[in-house]
Design a protein around this motif. Structure first.
Motif, short mmCIF file in Angstrom:
data_model
loop_
_atom_site.label_atom_id
_atom_site.label_comp_id
_atom_site.label_asym_id
_atom_site.label_seq_id
_atom_site.Cartn_x
_atom_site.Cartn_y
_atom_site.Cartn_z
N ALA A 1 0.83 -1.21 0.00
CA ALA A 1 0.00 0.00 0.00
C ALA A 1 0.86 1.26 0.00
N VAL A 2 1.90 1.29 0.82
CA VAL A 2 2.75 2.47 0.88
C VAL A 2 3.57 2.62 -0.40
N ALA A 3 4.06 1.52 -0.95
CA ALA A 3 4.79 1.59 -2.22
C ALA A 3 3.88 2.16 -3.31
N ASP A 4 2.64 1.73 -3.35
CA ASP A 4 1.69 2.26 -4.34
C ASP A 4 1.45 3.76 -4.12
N GLU A 5 1.30 4.16 -2.86
CA GLU A 5 1.08 5.58 -2.54
C GLU A 5 2.29 6.42 -2.94
N LEU A 6 3.48 5.92 -2.69
CA LEU A 6 4.69 6.64 -3.07
C LEU A 6 4.81 6.75 -4.59
N VAL B 1 11.76 3.98 9.46
CA VAL B 1 11.29 2.71 10.01
C VAL B 1 9.85 2.92 10.47
N VAL B 2 8.94 2.18 9.87
CA VAL B 2 7.54 2.23 10.26
C VAL B 2 7.33 1.13 11.30
N ASP B 3 7.12 1.53 12.54
CA ASP B 3 6.92 0.62 13.66
C ASP B 3 5.43 0.28 13.71
N LEU B 4 5.08 -0.89 13.18
CA LEU B 4 3.68 -1.27 13.08
C LEU B 4 3.07 -1.67 14.42
N LYS B 5 3.88 -2.07 15.38
CA LYS B 5 3.36 -2.44 16.70
C LYS B 5 2.98 -1.22 17.51
N ASN C 1 29.59 12.14 9.17
CA ASN C 1 30.60 11.15 9.55
C ASN C 1 30.01 9.75 9.73
N GLY C 2 29.12 9.35 8.82
CA GLY C 2 28.56 8.00 8.86
C GLY C 2 27.50 7.77 9.90
N ASN C 3 26.97 8.84 10.47
CA ASN C 3 25.89 8.71 11.46
C ASN C 3 24.77 9.69 11.14
N TYR C 4 23.55 9.26 11.46
CA TYR C 4 22.41 10.15 11.28
C TYR C 4 22.38 11.13 12.46
N GLU C 5 22.40 12.41 12.15
CA GLU C 5 22.38 13.44 13.19
C GLU C 5 20.96 13.71 13.68
N THR C 6 19.96 13.49 12.82
CA THR C 6 18.58 13.77 13.18
C THR C 6 17.79 12.47 13.27
N GLU C 7 17.07 12.32 14.37
CA GLU C 7 16.17 11.18 14.55
C GLU C 7 14.83 11.73 15.01
N LEU C 8 13.81 11.53 14.21
CA LEU C 8 12.46 11.99 14.54
C LEU C 8 11.58 10.79 14.85
N THR C 9 10.69 10.95 15.82
CA THR C 9 9.68 9.94 16.11
C THR C 9 8.33 10.61 15.91
N LEU C 10 7.59 10.13 14.94
CA LEU C 10 6.33 10.77 14.56
C LEU C 10 5.16 9.78 14.69
N THR C 11 4.05 10.28 15.21
CA THR C 11 2.83 9.48 15.28
C THR C 11 1.69 10.14 14.52
N ASP C 12 1.91 11.37 14.11
CA ASP C 12 0.87 12.15 13.45
C ASP C 12 1.53 13.19 12.57
N VAL D 1 3.95 13.34 2.98
CA VAL D 1 3.37 12.03 3.23
C VAL D 1 2.72 12.08 4.61
N GLU D 2 1.46 11.70 4.67
CA GLU D 2 0.76 11.70 5.96
C GLU D 2 1.25 10.52 6.79
N VAL D 3 1.75 10.82 7.98
CA VAL D 3 2.36 9.80 8.84
C VAL D 3 1.38 8.67 9.15
N ARG D 4 0.17 9.00 9.50
CA ARG D 4 -0.82 7.97 9.84
C ARG D 4 -1.09 7.03 8.68
N ARG D 5 -0.96 7.52 7.46
CA ARG D 5 -1.21 6.67 6.30
C ARG D 5 -0.14 5.61 6.13
N LEU D 6 1.00 5.80 6.75
CA LEU D 6 2.06 4.78 6.70
C LEU D 6 1.76 3.60 7.60
#
Length: 184
Positions: A50-55, A135-139, A151-162, A175-180
């Motif tokens: 579903a998400v691949a189709d939406e993208l 990473v879409v955490d389905l649980k 330097n080989g590391n992600y500087e920004t980490e976001l946690t989104l629910t909405d 992209v609407e987060v809830r739709r993921l």
């Protein structure tokens, strides 16, 4: 007693695949180790499709959306992300799977693989120079977004629910987060 494991190269891994050694296994190569992948259950398969189709709808012909296809990374890794948003290079992909410079974003859907996706795969992807990783955490019904490599590391980490998330490479796309994580 010291245990030594065999470290696979991408070349040897491809030779083993061509020889039919893994014909009945769903495996991926992570840092020279062959990892047996978990079977895909209905929830994971549904959201991946579903998400691949939406993208595809949102990004059109600016990209190639590859679902559950290998990519080649320089650290003896050939993982199989759930979704790869790649440059639309056409026939080039007959010669090789996408390299890091061909990839805009990788997406994994996690139900039973959350710790692997948030730790090992995140480290492999960041060390390889993948600019953005979701990473879409389905649980827990949340989206983890990793970006801004330094330097080989992600500087920004976001946690989104909405709300909305915009891929770095496509600032005009939202992209609407809830739709993921919910029925599209």
């Amino acid at each position: 007693m010291t245990v030594t494991t065999y470290q696979w190269t991408i070349e040897r891994y491809h030779q083993a695949i061509e020889a039919g050694i893994f014909d009945r296994e769903f495996v991926e190569l992570l840092e020279g180790e062959i990892i047996v992948m978990s079977p895909e259950r209905e929830t994971h398969a549904y959201y991946n499709t579903a998400v691949a189709d939406e993208l595809r709808r949102l990004l059109g012909d600016r990209v190639q959306i590859r679902d559950a296809k290998p990519i080649i990374l320089p650290n003896n890794s050939e993982p199989i992300p759930d979704i790869t948003i790649a440059k639309p290079l056409g026939l080039v992909y007959l010669e090789h799977h996408p390299y890091p410079e061909d990839i805009f974003c990788l997406i994994e859907f996690a139900n039973t693989t959350l710790s692997k996706d948030l730790v090992r795969k995140k480290d492999i992807y960041s060390n390889a120079g993948i600019q953005e990783y979701w990473v879409v955490d389905l649980k827990n019904l949340r989206l983890k977004v990793f970006r801004d490599l330094h330097n080989g590391n992600y500087e920004t980490e976001l946690t989104l629910t909405d709300g909305w998330v915009t891929p770095l490479a496509f600032p005009d796309v939202r992209v609407e987060v809830r739709r993921l994580m919910r029925s599209l």
